[in-house]
Design an enzyme around this catalytic site. Structure first.
Site, PDB file in Angstrom:
ATOM      1  N   SER A 264       0.839  -1.193   0.000  1.00  0.00           N
ATOM      2  CA  SER A 264       0.000   0.000   0.000  1.00  0.00           C
ATOM      3  C   SER A 264       0.871   1.237   0.000  1.00  0.00           C
ATOM      4  O   SER A 264       2.051   1.193   0.336  1.00  0.00           O
ATOM      5  CB  SER A 264      -0.890   0.012   1.240  1.00  0.00           C
ATOM      6  OG  SER A 264      -0.088   0.308   2.364  1.00  0.00           O
ATOM      7  N   LYS A 265       0.237   2.322  -0.383  1.00  0.00           N
ATOM      8  CA  LYS A 265       0.932   3.592  -0.492  1.00  0.00           C
ATOM      9  C   LYS A 265       1.491   4.039   0.864  1.00  0.00           C
ATOM     10  O   LYS A 265       2.463   4.777   0.929  1.00  0.00           O
ATOM     11  CB  LYS A 265      -0.026   4.641  -1.050  1.00  0.00           C
ATOM     12  CG  LYS A 265       0.702   5.740  -1.801  1.00  0.00           C
ATOM     13  CD  LYS A 265      -0.209   6.507  -2.708  1.00  0.00           C
ATOM     14  CE  LYS A 265       0.468   7.741  -3.289  1.00  0.00           C
ATOM     15  NZ  LYS A 265       1.666   7.489  -4.071  1.00  0.00           N
TER      16      LYS A 265
END
Ligand code: GLU
Length: 503
Positions: A264-265
């Site tokens: 994920s970011k």
């Protein structure tokens, strides 16, 4: 040339234009591309912009641009056209409406007038009862086994009430298919919701539009992320409703952070654009993502693959099921291998614009024609190739090859200067200035011969010379660095530096 019998292989990458190109998206695109190219088929990019609220202006073009920069060029897309267009779903609304009509007529789909509040209440109730939330089929018509009389439905339609169209999932059947990566997969239809096919804004949902388009665009293999596996029963049912043969499916393993959580970011960059902006090169990124879930097979130690080599060697059979860890150290290592192997003229091409930009922003005491020449840049590249992590560091990390230092690393000065350093340095500068031979070898010989009778080690001068001529306390071989900088530059920097650095 097609190497397998049967229909021409056609694969597709179907991004939603919601912003940037995710590294997972790049992997999906790459595997689709590799598979198609390996067997002489077609690779298509279709823009899935049916979620108008999430659509970002210009994202479709930039997605394609980033893909092409990475070397993945589609045979058919919004950029290059093709015989199966339009390749943008928002331009295909009439087609979806027509197929939706067919499903309504066949009693495979029905109008649903339930409001958002009703759906929400229903969901909460089901959750309270501990059952998996699903549409309660309030608007399923009597003619399809539900409770709603046709007259009520007609009344709503006549009133112009907003509605969605849902598919009717058959009760208690088993839905099975053979995934190329995961093998046989089975679903119980009881767990499948009556999926919305058409939204109240007249746009289709992803599920509906993508099945129709995959069929009409004659896609033979759907290669996509594992997160879409759970949508399979809906998609397979739609193929069945239409009487279409389903394509083959390959669901790629999840991308994981090193702690095995889903990539994920939050834990770092995931946008291909960000990696490129940081200085990673597209070919290294592509090589890296190729290995996220695929390997050539037991016994192969190879990690560096060109795109052409990947096309030859890739196979879906060698894509694993287990989540693939996104290890940035590996990307860094691959990047270094690419820099080491890249032809010097290619690096020069890439770094010249960066240098020109810097030279436009600040002035230099060096001869601009000389430091921008291929000959000079080649020398810098030869000297620094092993030391840089990114191509742009030939300019940024090695800035002293182009600009005289303005400051000197204070810690390095504190460590390397002794009371008599400047005095000995001044004497050596005079000797250097008098010498006609500014080759690395000669500077080394001179320096050694100069310090020995003074009872000093070469290091006594090596470090100060480096600091005054580059501003920093580390770098490539000092003698070679001085040779590349050239006599005029070195003498100027040393004279200026000796006045600035006092102990
Ligand atoms: N539009 C979907 C996405 O954004 C495509 C999924 C698929 O490949 O079917 O990932």
């Amino acid at each position: 040339m097609q190497t397998t019998l049967g229909p021409r292989v056609r694969t597709r990458f179907a991004p939603s234009p919601t912003g940037y190109l995710h590294v997972g998206g790049l992997r999906t695109a790459l595997y689709n591309y590799l598979y198609a190219k390996k067997v002489g088929g077609d690779f298509i990019v279709r823009i899935e912009d049916t979620d108008q609220a999430r659509k970002v202006e210009g994202a479709d073009q930039s997605l394609l641009k980033t893909l092409e920069e990475s070397g993945i060029v589609a045979d058919e897309s919004i950029l290059h056209g093709g015989n199966f267009g339009p390749y943008m779903q928002s331009e295909r609304l009439d087609t979806y409406a027509q197929y939706c009509r067919q499903l309504l007529d066949q009693n495979n789909a029905y109008y649903c007038f339930s409001t958002a509040e009703e759906l929400d209440e229903n969901r909460k109730l089901q959750m309270k009862q501990g059952i998996q939330p699903k549409y309660n089929r309030k608007w399923l018509p009597e003619t399809m086994g539900g409770n709603m009389p046709q007259s009520e439905i007609q009344k709503k339609l006549d009133e112009g009430a907003p509605y969605v169209i849902r598919m009717k999932v058959p009760d208690y059947i088993s839905i099975m298919f053979e995934d190329i990566v995961r093998g046989p997969v089975e679903f119980d239809s009881a767990t499948v919701d009556d999926q919305v096919l058409m939204k109240s804004d007249g746009f289709p949902t992803y599920h509906f539009a993508s099945v129709i388009d995959d069929h009409l665009m004659e896609i033979t293999h759907i290669i996509r992320g594992e997160e879409w596996l759970s949508s399979m029963p809906k998609h397979l049912l739609l193929y069945e409703f239409f009487g279409w043969e389903a394509p083959r499916f390959a669901h790629l393993p999840l991308l994981l952070n090193p702690d095995r959580s889903k990539l994920s970011k939050r834990q770092g960059d995931v946008a291909v654009e960000d990696f490129i902006a940081k200085g990673y090169s597209p070919d290294a990124i592509l090589n890296f993502v190729a290995l996220l879930g695929w390997n050539e097979g037991e016994g192969s130690e190879q990690e560096i693959y060109s795109l052409e080599e990947l096309v030859q060697k890739f196979s879906l059979e060698r894509v694993g099921k287990a989540g693939a860890v996104f290890n940035i150290d590996k990307l860094d290592w691959i990047e270094k291998q690419y820099i080491k192997a890249r032809p010097v003229d290619q690096i020069i091409q890439a770094i010249k614009p960066l240098l020109q930009k810097e030279l436009a922003e600040k002035s230099t005491d060096m001869d601009v024609a000389r430091i921008s020449s291929d000959e000079y840049l080649t020398q810098v590249i030869d000297l620094m190739r092993e030391r840089v992590n990114f191509e742009n560091e030939f300019i940024t990390f090695s800035n002293y090859f182009y600009f005289d230092p303005e400051t000197y690393d204070e810690a390095a000065v504190a460590k390397r200067w002794q009371d008599d350093t400047n005095e000995v340095l001044a004497e050596f500068i005079t000797e250097l200035e008098a010498s006609d031979d500014f080759s690395a070898d000669n500077i080394e010989t001179m320096l050694k011969a100069f310090v020995a009778p003074k009872g000093k080690k070469p290091a006594f001068l090596i470090h100060p010379l480096r600091i005054l001529s580059s501003g920093v306390g580390f770098g490539p071989s000092l003698y070679h660095m001085l040779e590349v900088l050239g006599k005029q530059t070195v003498i100027r920097r040393l004279k200026k530096g000796i006045e600035r650095v006092t102990v």
